[in-house]
Motif scaffolding. Sequence first.
Motif, PDB file in Angstrom:
ATOM      1  N   GLY A 164       0.814  -1.212   0.000  1.00 33.45           N
ATOM      2  CA  GLY A 164       0.000   0.000   0.000  1.00 33.45           C
ATOM      3  C   GLY A 164       0.844   1.257   0.000  1.00 33.45           C
TER       4      GLY A 164
ATOM      5  N   ALA B  75       1.615   3.064  -4.998  1.00 34.15           N
ATOM      6  CA  ALA B  75       0.430   2.827  -5.818  1.00 34.15           C
ATOM      7  C   ALA B  75       0.285   3.964  -6.812  1.00 34.15           C
ATOM      8  CB  ALA B  75      -0.811   2.725  -4.931  1.00 34.15           C
TER       9      ALA B  75
ATOM     10  N   ASN C 139       0.186   6.222   0.483  1.00 32.20           N
ATOM     11  CA  ASN C 139       0.911   6.054  -0.773  1.00 32.20           C
ATOM     12  C   ASN C 139       2.068   7.057  -0.887  1.00 32.20           C
ATOM     13  OD1 ASN C 139       1.776   5.671  -3.338  1.00 32.20           O
ATOM     14  ND2 ASN C 139      -0.132   6.355  -4.322  1.00 32.20           N
TER      15      ASN C 139
END
Lengths: 343, 261
Positions: A182, A185, A281
């Motif tokens: 995560g 991204a 992110n």
Amino acid sequence: MAFNLEEVRPSRPSLPPTAEADAPAQSAIRAYLLSRGNSAVSDAAFRWLMLLSGLSIFAIIGIIAGELIAGSRLTLAKFGLHFFFGTAWDPVSGHYGALPFIYGTLVSSLIALIIAVPLSIGLAIFLTEMCPKPLRGPLSFLTELLAAIPSVVYGLWAIFVLAPILRDHVNPVLIHLLGWTGLFAKPNFGIGMLAAGVILAIMILPIISSLTREVMISVPRSQREAVLALGATRWEMIRMGVLRNARIGIVGAIILGLGRALGETMAVTMVIGNRPDIVKNLLSPAYSMASVLANEFTEAADSTYLSALVEIGLALFIITILVNALARLLVWAVTRGAPARAS
Amino acid sequence: MGVGIQVEHLNAWYGANHTLMDITLHIPANEATALIGPSGCGKSTFVRCINRMHETNPIARVTGTVRIGELDIYADVSPVEVRRRIGMVFQRPNPFPTMSIYDNVASGLRLNGFRNRRVLDEVVERSLIQAALWDEVKDDLKKKSGASLSGGQQQRLCIARALAVDPEVLLMDEPASALDPIATGAIEDLIHSLKGRFTIVIVTHNMQQAARVADMTAFFSISKGGEGERWGELVEYTTTETIFTNPADKRTEDYVTGRFG
């Protein structure tokens, strides 16, 4: 031929008698020394001067803190502690929360440390322990040259060179391999938190590596020999005989590098993306405390806005102090009971 | 138990300096052998050739053979393996200042992968007893750092550290020259108690010390050539008693009687 000191002691020439010719010169020296007095005044003056230099640090810190608190009176009164934990930054509607900036500063500095610390310690080890002599001079010169480049130049380079490289070559790989965390991204712009962290890493690398090199060089040769004589390989000698003895200095070097990363303004502003969001992110745009000050100070039209910006300055001030204190606490905890340096 | 050392035609250089010229010397097992001689005669270089520390200096060079027991240390093995079998004690005590007393003694074993607590405890205690330091430090083994001890204690700690890996040979490079007379006496007593179990080679500039601790003594001296060159060489090697009471060479006699050096 056993030892008989009286018999075997070689006859030594006795000291020459004091030459008469030296007498006037000697008495002149003695007279001069006696005439100097006890130097109490100059000694006291020196002591006061040094005391003043020491105390001036308190004064400077006090004035800075006082000014920052005075300048942020308005928002301090209006939002209190919520200012530091608020996530919304919307000057138009009067919402001021500093958390996105605090987050951006801390995370970008952390990325910088994660990249720069192993690299600079590796560089320092290479320079002190393994580098062939002809390469040593140029390599340390180039490293220190990195520290002399103005940060706006780093920023430009980051926009035109680093960001495209990250966007086209590095980020796709990170998304592919580590996307599941995560942290990486899409959307992939190139600029953002990661780019800021990488450029900061390059900027603090020379500080950390040159200071680390200094402390490693100062570890006495006797410590290295002690480890070698125990049957250590080269790497074991570096680990046990050099790094272990230099660790406090190395942590000091890292703290100085971190200090620079926390406060760095220009280069970060140019690549971090300048969006006050808190997202996991690392490829998305973020904002830092120093950047928001640089970008918005001239636009601060009303007094609350200005006060909010000064309070961000206050927050940066406090966080820098806290981070330093924490690092020192860490050093203290690790080395408790052990003396600070090699004898 | 220790092993003997056979040195054949050993030459050593520092840069262009021919520090040791063609040394051949057989050091007996489990005895103490002293190396004496004036400053610059190469006696320290000689012991540093026995555990291949000499070559850690980039400008240093060695030729000749040195056998530790059956092992030719310059042909059969790497320097790291040589140093694992040979303990060394230096002129200035050099304990690791960031480690506790316990960790100092255990460092050689830990370096070589020993992790078993019981074994380490045992070896640390045994080594400190052998080094005559146990009674003074047993209560703060893990509390005090190696650097907090006095100079003489630090040197005995370094001896314990060297003994912990159970070496076949113990090299001592002027181990007492930085210590006061009482600490020196303690180190000499220690050498007496250790020989018989270890082969000890001790460099000293103190002739009385050599006379007190050594079974065999080698006298090194400096020779000068025609064009200003100088080198260290072995003049005489025999029992300590002979060196001090009936030396064969005039240079030895001058040195041990104090007329030179």
